[in-house]
Design a protein around this motif. Structure first.
Motif, PDB file in Angstrom:
ATOM      1  N   VAL A 176       0.835  -1.207   0.000  1.00  0.00           N
ATOM      2  CA  VAL A 176       0.000   0.000   0.000  1.00  0.00           C
ATOM      3  C   VAL A 176       0.869   1.257   0.000  1.00  0.00           C
ATOM      4  CG1 VAL A 176      -1.685   1.329   1.321  1.00  0.00           C
ATOM      5  CG2 VAL A 176      -1.958  -1.142   1.108  1.00  0.00           C
ATOM      6  N   VAL A 177       1.902   1.288   0.850  1.00  0.00           N
ATOM      7  CA  VAL A 177       2.813   2.436   0.885  1.00  0.00           C
ATOM      8  C   VAL A 177       3.496   2.616  -0.464  1.00  0.00           C
ATOM      9  CG1 VAL A 177       4.903   3.388   1.929  1.00  0.00           C
ATOM     10  CG2 VAL A 177       3.200   2.291   3.372  1.00  0.00           C
ATOM     11  N   TYR A 180       1.089   4.138  -3.005  1.00  0.00           N
ATOM     12  CA  TYR A 180       0.901   5.569  -2.755  1.00  0.00           C
ATOM     13  C   TYR A 180       2.093   6.365  -3.293  1.00  0.00           C
ATOM     14  CZ  TYR A 180      -3.347   6.019   0.075  1.00  0.00           C
ATOM     15  OH  TYR A 180      -4.639   6.078   0.495  1.00  0.00           O
ATOM     16  N   ILE A 181       3.296   5.896  -2.981  1.00  0.00           N
ATOM     17  CA  ILE A 181       4.503   6.607  -3.411  1.00  0.00           C
ATOM     18  C   ILE A 181       4.617   6.599  -4.937  1.00  0.00           C
ATOM     19  CG2 ILE A 181       7.034   6.553  -3.369  1.00  0.00           C
ATOM     20  CD1 ILE A 181       6.850   5.539  -0.489  1.00  0.00           C
ATOM     21  N   LEU A 183       2.184   6.306  -7.111  1.00  0.00           N
ATOM     22  CA  LEU A 183       1.139   7.176  -7.661  1.00  0.00           C
ATOM     23  C   LEU A 183       1.574   8.635  -7.645  1.00  0.00           C
ATOM     24  CD1 LEU A 183      -1.790   7.778  -8.596  1.00  0.00           C
ATOM     25  CD2 LEU A 183      -2.438   7.804  -6.176  1.00  0.00           C
ATOM     26  N   LEU A 184       2.146   9.071  -6.529  1.00  0.00           N
ATOM     27  CA  LEU A 184       2.560  10.476  -6.423  1.00  0.00           C
ATOM     28  C   LEU A 184       3.800  10.767  -7.270  1.00  0.00           C
ATOM     29  CD1 LEU A 184       1.850  10.919  -2.628  1.00  0.00           C
ATOM     30  CD2 LEU A 184       0.713  12.123  -4.491  1.00  0.00           C
ATOM     31  N   TYR A 204      -3.651  15.515   0.803  1.00  0.00           N
ATOM     32  CA  TYR A 204      -4.268  14.356   1.443  1.00  0.00           C
ATOM     33  C   TYR A 204      -3.520  13.073   1.107  1.00  0.00           C
ATOM     34  CZ  TYR A 204      -8.118  17.633   2.150  1.00  0.00           C
ATOM     35  OH  TYR A 204      -8.862  18.718   2.517  1.00  0.00           O
ATOM     36  N   LEU A 205      -3.106  12.932  -0.150  1.00  0.00           N
ATOM     37  CA  LEU A 205      -2.381  11.728  -0.560  1.00  0.00           C
ATOM     38  C   LEU A 205      -0.996  11.663   0.085  1.00  0.00           C
ATOM     39  CD1 LEU A 205      -3.342  11.642  -4.358  1.00  0.00           C
ATOM     40  CD2 LEU A 205      -4.185  10.157  -2.543  1.00  0.00           C
ATOM     41  N   ALA A 208      -1.476  10.671   3.720  1.00  0.00           N
ATOM     42  CA  ALA A 208      -1.726   9.234   3.833  1.00  0.00           C
ATOM     43  C   ALA A 208      -0.432   8.446   3.657  1.00  0.00           C
ATOM     44  CB  ALA A 208      -2.761   8.802   2.795  1.00  0.00           C
ATOM     45  N   SER A 209       0.400   8.855   2.694  1.00  0.00           N
ATOM     46  CA  SER A 209       1.687   8.185   2.473  1.00  0.00           C
ATOM     47  C   SER A 209       2.595   8.308   3.689  1.00  0.00           C
ATOM     48  CB  SER A 209       2.379   8.777   1.242  1.00  0.00           C
ATOM     49  OG  SER A 209       1.568   8.679   0.101  1.00  0.00           O
ATOM     50  N   CYS A 243      10.029   9.625   0.478  1.00  0.00           N
ATOM     51  CA  CYS A 243       8.911  10.541   0.745  1.00  0.00           C
ATOM     52  C   CYS A 243       9.309  12.021   0.636  1.00  0.00           C
ATOM     53  CB  CYS A 243       8.342  10.275   2.147  1.00  0.00           C
ATOM     54  SG  CYS A 243       7.405   8.733   2.282  1.00  0.00           S
TER      55      CYS A 243
END
Length: 338
Positions: A176-177, A180-181, A183-184, A204-205, A208-209, A243
């Motif tokens: 999941v992490v 997210y990473i 996607l961004l 927000y994204l 969440a990350s 991140c």
């Protein structure tokens, strides 16, 4: 909040093996004085901004009291081992307490429902609301507090992941992490290619990350302190560093929103959260900082205090900015006296 403060003081005394009634009296007196002051300050007008201030102050006190339960007993420890064991055991105790409370609540509601139907009594939802309040305010705390482990046991136990925690990290948190990473990162590539500013949804994204990354790094402490090199240990260093571009992306988005629409309380809070993310990443990447959770909690509570009270609070800063902008607009129209 008073129960959390009392529990925090008791656990801190247990860790130092110094038991006295005086700290409890002092903490209770301070909490009572703060509560009386906030009640007296609480405005009667529902539209008064003072209500927001009191509510945020209460939230700060509750949050600080909750975090102190986990930080205060291990504040003087040179590592996070005892903190991690205490955190995991309390998480397990909370899950068990929630499950049992939910079962008991369902049983009580079933009993009430049967009673009303068997005796043809027309009742409102109020009895069911009362049963939910009783369950959450009495049954859950009793079950949870009874499952709180001893500080000495936590300090003596070596942190280790069980099969469930290992599987959760490998097959849930990590994928999941990573998604997210990725996607961004794809969105960053789109911004560079199309040369456009990021959207507000980015904050927000990124949040969440960061939350998922922090949860994973915290849960994987046994791998972090393991002297043997491993892929998991390298990954714990890669994730915070990965991140950094995401937090920078969030900063660009915040700057754009403020430049387009001006400062507001929400944007002020989001900007502060963005700064807090930089601090989290720095703490996680600096090897000399052994008790990372302690410093993250201290920075969080300090920033929360600054944002809710004093001249740098969100309410005061936005008020000054808007008043200055109004005065500037009036001066441009020829008004010089206010």
């Amino acid at each position: 909040s008073s129960s959390m403060i009392a529990l925090s003081v008791s656990l801190a005394q247990e860790s130092r093996k110094k038991f006295s009634v005086l700290p409890q009296i002092i903490a209770g007196t301070i909490w009572l004085a703060i509560s009386i002051a906030l009640v007296l300050y609480f405005p009667k007008n529902s539209n008064d901004i003072g209500r927001t201030y009191v509510g945020i102050t209460y939230l700060f006190i509750y949050t600080t009291a909750f975090l102190s339960i986990f930080v205060a007993p291990f504040f003087k420890q040179k590592d996070e081992n005892g903190f991690w064991v205490f955190l995991m055991k309390n998480a397990k105790a909370a899950v068990v307490a929630i499950a049992i409370s939910a079962v008991l609540l369902a049983a009580i509601d079933g009993l009430l429902f049967g009673f009303f139907n068997l005796f043809d009594i027309k009742a409102s939802v109020r009895p069911f609301v009362y049963s939910a309040i009783i369950s959450s305010c009495t049954i859950f705390p009793i079950l949870f507090f009874s499952g709180i482990p001893s500080i000495d046991d936590c300090l003596q136990e070596t942190p280790a992941l069980n099969k469930f925690q290992t599987s959760t990290n490998k097959f849930i948190f990590l994928p999941v992490v990573s998604l997210y990473i990725l996607l961004l990162y794809a969105y960053i590539a789109k911004i560079i290619i199309q040369w456009e500013m990021p959207k507000g949804m980015v904050s927000y994204l990124v949040s969440a990350s960061m939350l998922l990354m922090l949860l994973r790094v915290t849960q994987m402490l046994p791998e972090r302190i393991n002297p043997k090199p491993s892929f998991e240990k390298k990954l714990l260093k890669i994730l915070p560093a990965a991140c950094i571009p995401l937090v920078i992306l969030m900063s660009v988005g915040i700057i754009r929103r403020i430049s387009d629409y001006g400062i507001s309380e929400d944007r002020y809070y989001i900007a502060a959260i963005n700064i807090f993310y930089y601090v989290i990443i720095a703490i996680l990447l600096i090897d000399k900082i052994k008790c990372k959770s302690k410093y993250i909690a201290i920075v969080f509570c300090s920033m929360f205090l600054i944002l809710t009270n004093g001249p740098l609070s969100a309410i005061n800063v936005t008020h000054r900015v808007w008043m200055d902008s109004i005065k500037t607009a009036l001066v441009e129209q020829g008004y010089n006296k206010f």
